[in-house]
Design a protein around this motif. Sequence first.
Motif, mmCIF file in Angstrom:
data_model
loop_
_atom_site.group_PDB
_atom_site.id
_atom_site.type_symbol
_atom_site.label_atom_id
_atom_site.label_comp_id
_atom_site.label_asym_id
_atom_site.label_seq_id
_atom_site.Cartn_x
_atom_site.Cartn_y
_atom_site.Cartn_z
ATOM 1 N N GLN A 1 0.827 -1.211 0.000
ATOM 2 C CA GLN A 1 0.000 0.000 0.000
ATOM 3 C C GLN A 1 0.857 1.255 0.000
ATOM 4 N N LYS A 2 2.029 1.179 0.640
ATOM 5 C CA LYS A 2 2.934 2.331 0.695
ATOM 6 C C LYS A 2 3.499 2.689 -0.685
ATOM 7 N N LEU A 3 3.471 1.754 -1.617
ATOM 8 C CA LEU A 3 3.974 2.025 -2.965
ATOM 9 C C LEU A 3 3.030 2.927 -3.764
ATOM 10 N N ASN A 4 1.766 2.998 -3.321
ATOM 11 C CA ASN A 4 0.763 3.868 -3.973
ATOM 12 C C ASN A 4 0.628 3.582 -5.470
ATOM 13 N N LEU A 5 0.509 2.319 -5.816
ATOM 14 C CA LEU A 5 0.348 1.924 -7.216
ATOM 15 C C LEU A 5 -1.124 1.656 -7.512
ATOM 16 N N PRO A 6 -1.656 2.200 -8.602
ATOM 17 C CA PRO A 6 -3.040 1.893 -8.972
ATOM 18 C C PRO A 6 -3.210 0.405 -9.286
ATOM 19 N N VAL A 7 -4.377 -0.128 -8.985
ATOM 20 C CA VAL A 7 -4.663 -1.539 -9.247
ATOM 21 C C VAL A 7 -4.952 -1.741 -10.729
#
Length: 502
Positions: free
Chosen positions: A432-438
């Motif tokens: 979640q800390k990577l903040n990558l869209p799914v």
Amino acid sequence: MEKSHHCYNFLLFSIFLILSCFTGQIHARKQTQSLSGHYKSKQRAGSSAMDISLFKAIGNIDHESNIHPQEGLKEKDRIIRLPGQPQVEFSHYGGYVTVDKNAGRALFYYFVEAQHSKDELPLLLWLNGGPGCSSLAYGAMQELGPFRVFSDGKTLYKNRYSWNYAANVLFLESPAGVGFSYSNRTSDYDKSGDRRTAADNYVFLVNWLERFPEYKDRDFYISGESYAGHYVPQLAHTILYHNKKANKTIINLKGIIIGNAVINDETDSKGMYDFLASHAIISDDAANTIRKHCDFSPNATSQTDECTEATDQVEKDIYYIDIYNIYAPNCASTNLTSRPKKASVLKFDPCSDYYVYAYLNRPEVQEALHANVTKLTHDWEPCSDVIKDWTDGATTILPIIHELIANGLRVWIFSGDIDGRVPVTSTKYSIQKLNLPVKTQWHPWLLNGEVGGYTEVYQGDLTFATVREAGHQVPSYQPPRALSLIKHFLDGTPLPDTSRYG
């Protein structure tokens, strides 16, 4: 099972090191207790010797002076037959690669060619963590290698779910001081750390590819678990660095895959306690106290009494279970048997550490492996008793993961979902800390009509996958699911979904 090293904070790094240690029951309990005492004393002393800054590759590796002649060494490393080994059709090799001539520092490897199509299948490196634990002890002999050790400590049986059905697999004992790897300059053991490990692993690879030149242009992948959540991305970063510096492909790296991996201290720690609370191993009261009073941030320099009391209670709660697989039995007897007990790859024996320890300390086994050629002054151990300190260890690996994704590498992270030490909860928090869209929504993945786990894919093609009913050592507890996972990773194909609902 890892060895202790200096830290900036007792609680965070004691948890961090306990988190990152790789399971092994020969003296795990004693080591865990000594680690706790060590970090309490370090906190009282107020000293701080560990470099916790972000990882940067050692850039002064001179390829000309670090590449050594390798002619004829491949055939010298060929293993004719291991003692007690069943008949196999593939070739395997063992030996040393010198990574520092002046120091006499050399790393031991074990290499198994693929069961079929060895000329087409990729090269896969496997690293175990610790820091200070052996990829031969765990990866090769208890997880994904072609053999397991019987309870007599003398004979081997086949692992029909070995990863060399999917790749040519290379196991490396690193850093020097781990397993059979050594340095003639024993002060090297006090200088172990993330940067030295990555640099030595890189020099090892460059030389190993000279020894096995048929793999120079082969697609190359790096895999590992636990504290290899540091080793694997850091080695990948080092490879990219030197490829760019040389303006050519020195090592043809295509991707990495890490399991139950230490990648971000703060979320690793929070996730462990939340997982234990959600699985009824610790009390809600202890979990709530830890959430309220413990500071897991990299800047923390002390902890409250409430935090310390709650974490001490947690250690009592987990004392009698195998925290690396919260539902697994403990080893009932450490004794070898005169005759091999009936064994199954599908039912992992919790006493396997003892069988492997006995097997790899047999002189005839070491001779067959071309190991211990310098006659070390200590036994081969699954986790090093030689490495006493760890000089540097970044508090997060997330920036490197971003870098690898940005460079087009395939990145997979997997979690055995009943590991309590680096649990799936921790890994989810870290991702979640990577903040990558799914990119592909969470869904079950299947093997033989059953749910093998769950998966989600993110933009940049980071894949996260759980492995159902697997502990910290995923290939030990769920061999078929682990083999399916690695095949899909290496093929670059999504884990299989189903349209059969309702």
